[in-house]
Design a protein around this motif. Sequence first.
Motif, PDB file in Angstrom:
ATOM      1  N   THR A   1       0.809  -1.222   0.000  1.00 47.69           N
ATOM      2  CA  THR A   1       0.000   0.000   0.000  1.00 47.69           C
ATOM      3  C   THR A   1       0.840   1.269   0.000  1.00 47.69           C
ATOM      4  O   THR A   1       0.310   2.362  -0.180  1.00 47.69           O
ATOM      5  CB  THR A   1      -0.942   0.028   1.221  1.00 47.69           C
ATOM      6  N   ALA A   2       2.152   1.143   0.193  1.00 48.65           N
ATOM      7  CA  ALA A   2       3.014   2.327   0.181  1.00 48.65           C
ATOM      8  C   ALA A   2       3.341   2.772  -1.242  1.00 48.65           C
ATOM      9  O   ALA A   2       3.787   3.897  -1.460  1.00 48.65           O
ATOM     10  CB  ALA A   2       4.307   2.049   0.939  1.00 48.65           C
ATOM     11  N   ASP A   3       3.126   1.871  -2.217  1.00 49.18           N
ATOM     12  CA  ASP A   3       3.445   2.181  -3.605  1.00 49.18           C
ATOM     13  C   ASP A   3       2.177   2.408  -4.424  1.00 49.18           C
ATOM     14  O   ASP A   3       1.084   1.986  -4.043  1.00 49.18           O
ATOM     15  CB  ASP A   3       4.239   1.031  -4.238  1.00 49.18           C
ATOM     16  N   SER A   4       2.338   3.069  -5.563  1.00 49.86           N
ATOM     17  CA  SER A   4       1.216   3.260  -6.471  1.00 49.86           C
ATOM     18  C   SER A   4       0.755   1.899  -6.997  1.00 49.86           C
ATOM     19  O   SER A   4       1.596   1.067  -7.376  1.00 49.86           O
ATOM     20  CB  SER A   4       1.632   4.161  -7.635  1.00 49.86           C
ATOM     21  N   PRO A   5      -0.565   1.628  -7.037  1.00 51.85           N
ATOM     22  CA  PRO A   5      -1.063   0.305  -7.403  1.00 51.85           C
ATOM     23  C   PRO A   5      -1.283   0.139  -8.912  1.00 51.85           C
ATOM     24  O   PRO A   5      -1.057   1.067  -9.694  1.00 51.85           O
ATOM     25  CB  PRO A   5      -2.403   0.255  -6.678  1.00 51.85           C
ATOM     26  N   LEU A   6      -1.730  -1.034  -9.277  1.00 49.54           N
ATOM     27  CA  LEU A   6      -2.222  -1.266 -10.631  1.00 49.54           C
ATOM     28  C   LEU A   6      -3.586  -0.590 -10.746  1.00 49.54           C
ATOM     29  O   LEU A   6      -4.471  -0.825  -9.922  1.00 49.54           O
ATOM     30  CB  LEU A   6      -2.382  -2.770 -10.883  1.00 49.54           C
ATOM     31  N   TYR A   7      -3.752   0.263 -11.746  1.00 48.25           N
ATOM     32  CA  TYR A   7      -5.051   0.889 -11.990  1.00 48.25           C
ATOM     33  C   TYR A   7      -5.911  -0.121 -12.732  1.00 48.25           C
ATOM     34  O   TYR A   7      -5.562  -0.547 -13.830  1.00 48.25           O
ATOM     35  CB  TYR A   7      -4.897   2.148 -12.847  1.00 48.25           C
ATOM     36  N   ILE A   8      -7.046  -0.481 -12.132  1.00 52.54           N
ATOM     37  CA  ILE A   8      -7.880  -1.526 -12.729  1.00 52.54           C
ATOM     38  C   ILE A   8      -9.353  -1.120 -12.729  1.00 52.54           C
ATOM     39  O   ILE A   8      -9.907  -0.754 -11.690  1.00 52.54           O
ATOM     40  CB  ILE A   8      -7.670  -2.879 -12.003  1.00 52.54           C
ATOM     41  N   PHE A   9      -9.968  -1.177 -13.899  1.00 54.49           N
ATOM     42  CA  PHE A   9     -11.396  -0.888 -14.031  1.00 54.49           C
ATOM     43  C   PHE A   9     -12.167  -2.184 -13.822  1.00 54.49           C
ATOM     44  O   PHE A   9     -12.079  -3.115 -14.625  1.00 54.49           O
ATOM     45  CB  PHE A   9     -11.706  -0.311 -15.416  1.00 54.49           C
ATOM     46  N   LEU A  10     -12.900  -2.243 -12.708  1.00 59.54           N
ATOM     47  CA  LEU A  10     -13.673  -3.440 -12.385  1.00 59.54           C
ATOM     48  C   LEU A  10     -15.100  -3.304 -12.891  1.00 59.54           C
ATOM     49  O   LEU A  10     -15.697  -2.226 -12.832  1.00 59.54           O
ATOM     50  CB  LEU A  10     -13.676  -3.675 -10.876  1.00 59.54           C
TER      51      LEU A  10
ATOM     52  N   TYR B   1       6.269  -0.803 -11.727  1.00 61.52           N
ATOM     53  CA  TYR B   1       5.013  -0.136 -11.373  1.00 61.52           C
ATOM     54  C   TYR B   1       3.779  -0.870 -11.932  1.00 61.52           C
ATOM     55  O   TYR B   1       2.845  -0.259 -12.409  1.00 61.52           O
ATOM     56  CB  TYR B   1       5.012   1.316 -11.851  1.00 61.52           C
ATOM     57  N   TYR B   2       3.819  -2.195 -11.855  1.00 64.57           N
ATOM     58  CA  TYR B   2       2.700  -3.055 -12.274  1.00 64.57           C
ATOM     59  C   TYR B   2       2.452  -3.020 -13.785  1.00 64.57           C
ATOM     60  O   TYR B   2       1.414  -3.486 -14.262  1.00 64.57           O
ATOM     61  CB  TYR B   2       1.406  -2.688 -11.537  1.00 64.57           C
ATOM     62  N   SER B   3       3.401  -2.484 -14.552  1.00 66.32           N
ATOM     63  CA  SER B   3       3.198  -2.348 -16.002  1.00 66.32           C
ATOM     64  C   SER B   3       3.188  -3.689 -16.730  1.00 66.32           C
ATOM     65  O   SER B   3       2.693  -3.791 -17.860  1.00 66.32           O
ATOM     66  CB  SER B   3       4.279  -1.456 -16.609  1.00 66.32           C
ATOM     67  N   THR B   4       3.717  -4.733 -16.102  1.00 69.27           N
ATOM     68  CA  THR B   4       3.716  -6.051 -16.740  1.00 69.27           C
ATOM     69  C   THR B   4       2.511  -6.897 -16.316  1.00 69.27           C
ATOM     70  O   THR B   4       2.378  -8.040 -16.760  1.00 69.27           O
ATOM     71  CB  THR B   4       5.012  -6.812 -16.403  1.00 69.27           C
ATOM     72  N   SER B   5       1.660  -6.361 -15.466  1.00 69.22           N
ATOM     73  CA  SER B   5       0.458  -7.081 -15.031  1.00 69.22           C
ATOM     74  C   SER B   5      -0.509  -7.242 -16.195  1.00 69.22           C
ATOM     75  O   SER B   5      -0.534  -6.427 -17.124  1.00 69.22           O
ATOM     76  CB  SER B   5      -0.233  -6.329 -13.891  1.00 69.22           C
ATOM     77  N   VAL B   6      -1.317  -8.292 -16.126  1.00 72.52           N
ATOM     78  CA  VAL B   6      -2.280  -8.576 -17.202  1.00 72.52           C
ATOM     79  C   VAL B   6      -3.678  -8.705 -16.601  1.00 72.52           C
ATOM     80  O   VAL B   6      -3.887  -9.438 -15.631  1.00 72.52           O
ATOM     81  CB  VAL B   6      -1.917  -9.885 -17.944  1.00 72.52           C
ATOM     82  N   VAL B   7      -4.650  -7.976 -17.195  1.00 75.09           N
ATOM     83  CA  VAL B   7      -6.039  -8.005 -16.742  1.00 75.09           C
ATOM     84  C   VAL B   7      -6.899  -8.562 -17.858  1.00 75.09           C
ATOM     85  O   VAL B   7      -6.842  -8.087 -18.996  1.00 75.09           O
ATOM     86  CB  VAL B   7      -6.531  -6.595 -16.358  1.00 75.09           C
ATOM     87  N   GLU B   8      -7.728  -9.556 -17.545  1.00 73.81           N
ATOM     88  CA  GLU B   8      -8.634 -10.151 -18.532  1.00 73.81           C
ATOM     89  C   GLU B   8     -10.065 -10.129 -18.011  1.00 73.81           C
ATOM     90  O   GLU B   8     -10.296 -10.352 -16.824  1.00 73.81           O
ATOM     91  CB  GLU B   8      -8.215 -11.590 -18.847  1.00 73.81           C
ATOM     92  N   GLY B   9     -11.005  -9.822 -18.899  1.00 78.42           N
ATOM     93  CA  GLY B   9     -12.420  -9.858 -18.535  1.00 78.42           C
ATOM     94  C   GLY B   9     -13.062  -8.507 -18.351  1.00 78.42           C
ATOM     95  O   GLY B   9     -14.269  -8.422 -18.110  1.00 78.42           O
ATOM     96  N   SER B  10     -12.284  -7.421 -18.439  1.00 81.73           N
ATOM     97  CA  SER B  10     -12.816  -6.069 -18.262  1.00 81.73           C
ATOM     98  C   SER B  10     -12.688  -5.289 -19.561  1.00 81.73           C
ATOM     99  O   SER B  10     -11.579  -4.916 -19.970  1.00 81.73           O
ATOM    100  CB  SER B  10     -12.069  -5.334 -17.144  1.00 81.73           C
ATOM    101  N   ALA B  11     -13.824  -5.030 -20.207  1.00 81.22           N
ATOM    102  CA  ALA B  11     -13.817  -4.248 -21.451  1.00 81.22           C
ATOM    103  C   ALA B  11     -13.317  -2.830 -21.192  1.00 81.22           C
ATOM    104  O   ALA B  11     -12.622  -2.238 -22.030  1.00 81.22           O
ATOM    105  CB  ALA B  11     -15.221  -4.216 -22.051  1.00 81.22           C
ATOM    106  N   SER B  12     -13.654  -2.286 -20.025  1.00 81.37           N
ATOM    107  CA  SER B  12     -13.197  -0.937 -19.672  1.00 81.37           C
ATOM    108  C   SER B  12     -11.677  -0.903 -19.530  1.00 81.37           C
ATOM    109  O   SER B  12     -11.026   0.059 -19.954  1.00 81.37           O
ATOM    110  CB  SER B  12     -13.846  -0.476 -18.363  1.00 81.37           C
ATOM    111  N   GLN B  13     -11.107  -1.954 -18.953  1.00 78.48           N
ATOM    112  CA  GLN B  13      -9.659  -2.014 -18.807  1.00 78.48           C
ATOM    113  C   GLN B  13      -8.981  -2.069 -20.172  1.00 78.48           C
ATOM    114  O   GLN B  13      -7.957  -1.416 -20.395  1.00 78.48           O
ATOM    115  CB  GLN B  13      -9.265  -3.237 -17.985  1.00 78.48           C
ATOM    116  N   ASP B  14      -9.551  -2.832 -21.076  1.00 77.94           N
ATOM    117  CA  ASP B  14      -9.008  -2.921 -22.435  1.00 77.94           C
ATOM    118  C   ASP B  14      -9.004  -1.547 -23.100  1.00 77.94           C
ATOM    119  O   ASP B  14      -8.025  -1.155 -23.747  1.00 77.94           O
ATOM    120  CB  ASP B  14      -9.818  -3.906 -23.280  1.00 77.94           C
ATOM    121  N   LEU B  15     -10.106  -0.822 -22.947  1.00 78.51           N
ATOM    122  CA  LEU B  15     -10.208   0.520 -23.527  1.00 78.51           C
ATOM    123  C   LEU B  15      -9.199   1.460 -22.879  1.00 78.51           C
ATOM    124  O   LEU B  15      -8.541   2.258 -23.571  1.00 78.51           O
ATOM    125  CB  LEU B  15     -11.628   1.061 -23.353  1.00 78.51           C
TER     126      LEU B  15
END
Length: 327
Positions: free
Chosen positions: A79-88, A102-116
């Motif tokens: 929580t001390a660092d900037s998180p992954l921005y995720i549209f749920l 900075y979470y740039s290699t993280s992968v999110v699947e299932g959120s159309a808003s995140q894709d946009l």
Amino acid sequence: MKKIVIFLALCLCATTTQAQEANVQLKGTVVDTVAQYVYLQKFHNKMFTTIDSVKVIDGKFSFKTKVKLPELYGLSVNTADSPLYIFLEKSPITVKLSPVKYYSTSVVEGSASQDLFNNYRKTENVDISKFITEHPGSLVSAYVLYRNWSYRLSPEEITKNISLLDKSQQNSTYVKELQELVKVLNGLQVGKKAPDFVSQDPEGKSIRFSENLKGYTLVDFWASWCGPCRRENPNIVAAYKEYHDKGFNIIGISLDKKKENWVKGIQDDHLDWLHVSDLLFWNSAIAKLYGVRAIPANYLVDSKGIIVARNLHGDELQTTLKSLLNK
């Protein structure tokens, strides 16, 4: 009767795109870290607040927290660092969460808003009006207008872009805050009187802005953690040395969170003028009063507190002061 049914259906569609309370369906794996917990954080005013946490078991995690959906959240292992921005959204969402870069290699699947959102961030030279026109009903459009464009646009341009959003977004938190910002900015145009305020200097002494107006005063918003601010500080120092004896003064408004960092920044950058802060980061009351959505930012006011210029950076500050004080 058919027209009534169609109308009701349209109303229902518009309503269902608005944020509603629901249990999030969020699970994933954690990689590139030995962290034992994953934190779900709520976004507000450029800041994240932890609302839930789950233990990582065999490298996996799962949330079923009741939250407003769709909406922007943060996901992190620290929580001390900037998180992954995720549209749920209300759909099931899977995440491969990595804190690397900075979470740039993280992968999110299932959120159309995140894709946009990801596509928006990859696009160069974005035309915000065109983007909103193409995605008027998306929360992403409302968010990026609020987060990335509110400090670049005039009050009229902000209002125009709000009007491009679908009705389903008009009641979003982002639009409401933009509408309030427009009201503030309209009262801060050149020729208007700068708002008065009282805040504390590093010694805890209360300082009233209106009692420290002499000649021309730069109301300078900055923070020790702000890279662009620190790079701009030498320009401000040079202007102060050149024009202070001719009637140029500065009051620095820091958006720092820790007093020690604030004071060290003042000392390291040789900012030898009046400074105040409430140490509330983006919740700074003075920043809100002046409609500041990004730093560095500044207002130049005369001895009566009338705004004569705003956001003078680099050579612009020196040029403006030369025209005002070399008479």
